[in-house]
Design an enzyme around this catalytic site. Structure first.
Site, mmCIF file in Angstrom:
data_model
loop_
_atom_site.group_PDB
_atom_site.id
_atom_site.type_symbol
_atom_site.label_atom_id
_atom_site.label_comp_id
_atom_site.label_asym_id
_atom_site.label_seq_id
_atom_site.Cartn_x
_atom_site.Cartn_y
_atom_site.Cartn_z
ATOM 1 N N HIS A 159 22.591 15.469 41.150
ATOM 2 C CA HIS A 159 23.049 14.676 40.004
ATOM 3 C C HIS A 159 24.572 14.754 39.826
ATOM 4 O O HIS A 159 25.149 13.957 39.077
ATOM 5 C CB HIS A 159 22.343 15.167 38.735
ATOM 6 C CG HIS A 159 22.114 14.092 37.722
ATOM 7 N ND1 HIS A 159 22.740 12.862 37.764
ATOM 8 C CD2 HIS A 159 21.312 14.046 36.625
ATOM 9 C CE1 HIS A 159 22.343 12.121 36.743
ATOM 10 N NE2 HIS A 159 21.482 12.819 36.028
ATOM 11 N N ASP A 183 24.005 9.203 40.138
ATOM 12 C CA ASP A 183 23.540 8.971 38.774
ATOM 13 C C ASP A 183 22.062 8.603 38.781
ATOM 14 O O ASP A 183 21.515 8.157 39.797
ATOM 15 C CB ASP A 183 24.340 7.835 38.119
ATOM 16 C CG ASP A 183 25.808 8.190 37.919
ATOM 17 O OD1 ASP A 183 26.095 9.398 37.760
ATOM 18 O OD2 ASP A 183 26.650 7.267 37.937
#
Length: 428
Positions: A399, A403
Site C-alpha cells: 500500500h 493505492d
C-alpha cells in the site's frame, strides 16, 4: 593422484552454500561429471560434480557445514578401484511380535533397509534426510517406491504419494501387496507399547531460513493489504475443453489455467503500472516488461522461477515454461538464473485445495496474485440463480506504492479477462 573437488560458482552475489547431502561416500566409484554432493544455497540446491573419474577419497566437510566458493570439500583418487564393501547384513524377518518393537529398534531397521535398497537395479540408494524422515513416519519400504528424482532418486513427494496410495488401499479393504524387502519398516509405524511420545529437532535448511527471513521482512517492511474478487471460470473451462486436443497436437503441451492468468495479468499490469513496479530507496522503479514469478513447490521449499517477457509470449510458450519449471523444481535442477528478477508473482494455492488466502508479496515486488480452487457455487446471473464454476482471486499489494483504487482496478481487469478471454486477444 588425488584431485581436489571444490565448491563451484553459485551465481551472482552468492558466495557460500551449505552441504545438504553427500551423494557419494569415501570409497565409492565416481564417473566424470557425476554428482558427489548437494549444496544448498539461499534459493536452490546445486549438485557438485566430480571433474575426474576414480574413487572418492575423504570428505573435507560434513553435512550442515557452510562452505565458500572455491573451498575444497572432497578428493578423488584417479584411476583407483572402488573399495570393496561388505554385504549389508540381511535383516532378520520379525515374528508376530514385531508390532511391539521398540521405536529405536524400528528406526534402526528402517535405516538398514533404506541404505541397502536397490536403485535402478544396482548400487545403494541414497536417501536425503527429508526422504528418510518421510519413510520412517509412514512405515514404508523405500525399495518398493519408484523414484522420480534425478538419476531415479527418491523424493519426498514420491514417499507421500506411496503413503497416500497405501491409505487408499486400506480404505477399500483390498489387501495391500506384500513388500519386496524386509517388513521391518512396518515396525517404525507401529506405536510403542508404552505409548511413548517423541519429538524431533531438525535444523532448518538454508533455503527455508531464507524463505522465513524474506517473508518476515516483507511483513515488516511493506504495508501489506489484500483485495478479493470472485471469478466465473466457465469461459476458460469451455475454451480449454474445446481446444485442448488441437493445442496439445500443435504445441506438444497441455493448455492449462496459468497461461490464461499470466496473459490476463499482463493486461492488468499494462493499465496499472504501479503493480509492476517496486520501491528502491526514495524512488519508484517502473518496468516496461512483465517478468512473472511463478510460485512452484519443490522438495526443499517454495521456489519462484521467472517467466521472462511474459507480455511478448503466447499461451504455448508460457505453458511450456511453467511445465519446465515444475519438472526441474521437482528434480532439483533449477538454477539461480531461473529465479533472478521478477516484477510480479502468481501463486496457485488452488492445486492444494485452498479456497481463499492472503498471499505475501515476493520482495522487492509490490504485488502478488493468489489463485484458489475452482468449485461449483450458486450465483445470480440476469436475475436467476445458476450454478457456475467459481474461483476466489486475491491480490496482495504494498500500500506504500499501490493505492486501493489501483489494486481493485488491476484485479477487476484480471477477472474480466478470465470471464471473457476475447479481451486478451483484442487488448481490452
Amino acid at each position: 593422484m588425488a584431485t581436489e573437488i571444490t565448491v563451484p560458482a553459485l551465481g551472482e552475489s552468492v558466495s557460500e552454500g551449505t552441504i545438504g547431502e553427500w551423494l557419494k561416500q569415501p570409497g565409492d566409484a565416481v564417473a566424470v561429471d557425476e554428482p558427489i554432493a548437494s549444496l544448498e544455497t539461499d534459493k536452490v540446491a546445486v549438485e557438485v560434480p566430480s571433474p575426474v573419474a576414480g574413487v572418492l577419497g575423504e570428505h573435507r566437510a560434513a553435512v550442515g557445514d557452510t562452505v565458500e566458493v572455491g573451498a575444497v570439500i572432497a578428493t578423488v583418487e584417479e584411476g583407483g578401484a572402488p573399495a570393496a564393501k561388505a554385504d549389508a547384513p540381511k535383516a532378520e524377518v520379525p515374528d508376530a511380535g514385531v508390532e511391539k518393537a521398540a521405536p529405536a529398534q524400528a528406526k534402526e531397521a528402517v535405516g538398514s533397509s533404506a541404505s541397502s535398497a536397490p536403485e535402478g537395479g544396482d548400487g545403494a540408494q541414497t536417501l536425503s534426510p527429508a526422504v528418510r524422515r518421510a519413510v520412517l513416519e509412514h512405515g514404508l519400504d523405500p525399495s518398493t517406491i519408484k523414484g522420480t528424482g534425478k538419476d531415479g532418486r527418491l523424493t519426498k513427494e514420491d514417499v507421500l504419494a506411496a503413503a497416500s496410495q497405501k491409505q487408499d488401499t486400506a480404505k477399500t479393504g483390498s489387501p495391500a501387496p506384500a513388500p519386496a524387502a524386509s517388513p521391518a519398516p512396518a515396525a517404525a509405524a507401529a506405536p510403542s507399547a508404552s505409548g511413548e511420545r517423541r519429538e524431533e529437532r531438525v535444523k532448518m535448511t538454508r533455503m527455508r531460513q531464507t524463505i522465513a527471513r524474506r517473508l518476515k521482512g516483507a511483513q515488516e517492511e511493506a504495508a501489506l493489504l489484500t483485495t478479493f474478487n470472485d471469478c466465473d471460470m466457465s469461459a476458460v473451462i469451455e475454451a480449454r475443453e474445446k481446444y485442448k486436443d488441437l493445442f496439445a497436437k500443435k504445441h506438444d503441451i497441455k493448455l492449462g489455467f496459468m497461461g490464461f492468468f499470466a496473459k490476463a495479468a499482463c493486461l492488468a499490469l499494462k493499465d496499472v503500472p504501479a503493480a509492476n513496479a517496486y520501491i528502491e530507496g526514495d524512488e519508484i522503479v517502473y518496468h516496461d516488461y512483465v517478468d512473472i514469478s511463478v510460485a512452484v513447490s519443490a522438495p526443499n521449499g517454495l521456489v519462484v522461477p521467472v517467466i521472462r517477457d511474459a507480455q511478448a509470449k503466447g499461451f504455448a510458450q508460457i505453458e511450456k515454461d511453467i511445465a519446465d519449471f515444475g519438472k526441474r523444481a521437482k528434480d532439483g535442477t533449477l538454477t539461480m538464473e531461473d529465479m533472478k528478477g521478477g516484477t510480479f508473482t502468481i501463486s496457485n494455492g488452488g492445486v492444494f485445495g485452498s479456497l481463499m488466502s492472503t498471499p505475501i508479496i515476493n520482495p522487492p515486488q509490490s504485488a502478488v496474485l493468489g489463485l484458489h480452487r475452482i468449485e461449483d457455487r450458486p450465483v445470480a446471473v440476469n436475475g436467476e440463480v445458476v450454478i457456475r464454476p467459481m474461483m476466489y482471486l486475491a491480490l496482495s499489494y504494498d500500500h506504500r506504492l499501490i493505492d486501493g483504487r489501483e489494486a481493485v482496478t488491476a484485479l477487476k481487469i484480471i477477472k474480466e479477462a478470465i470471464e471473457d478471454p476475447t479481451r486478451m486477444l483484442i487488448d481490452l
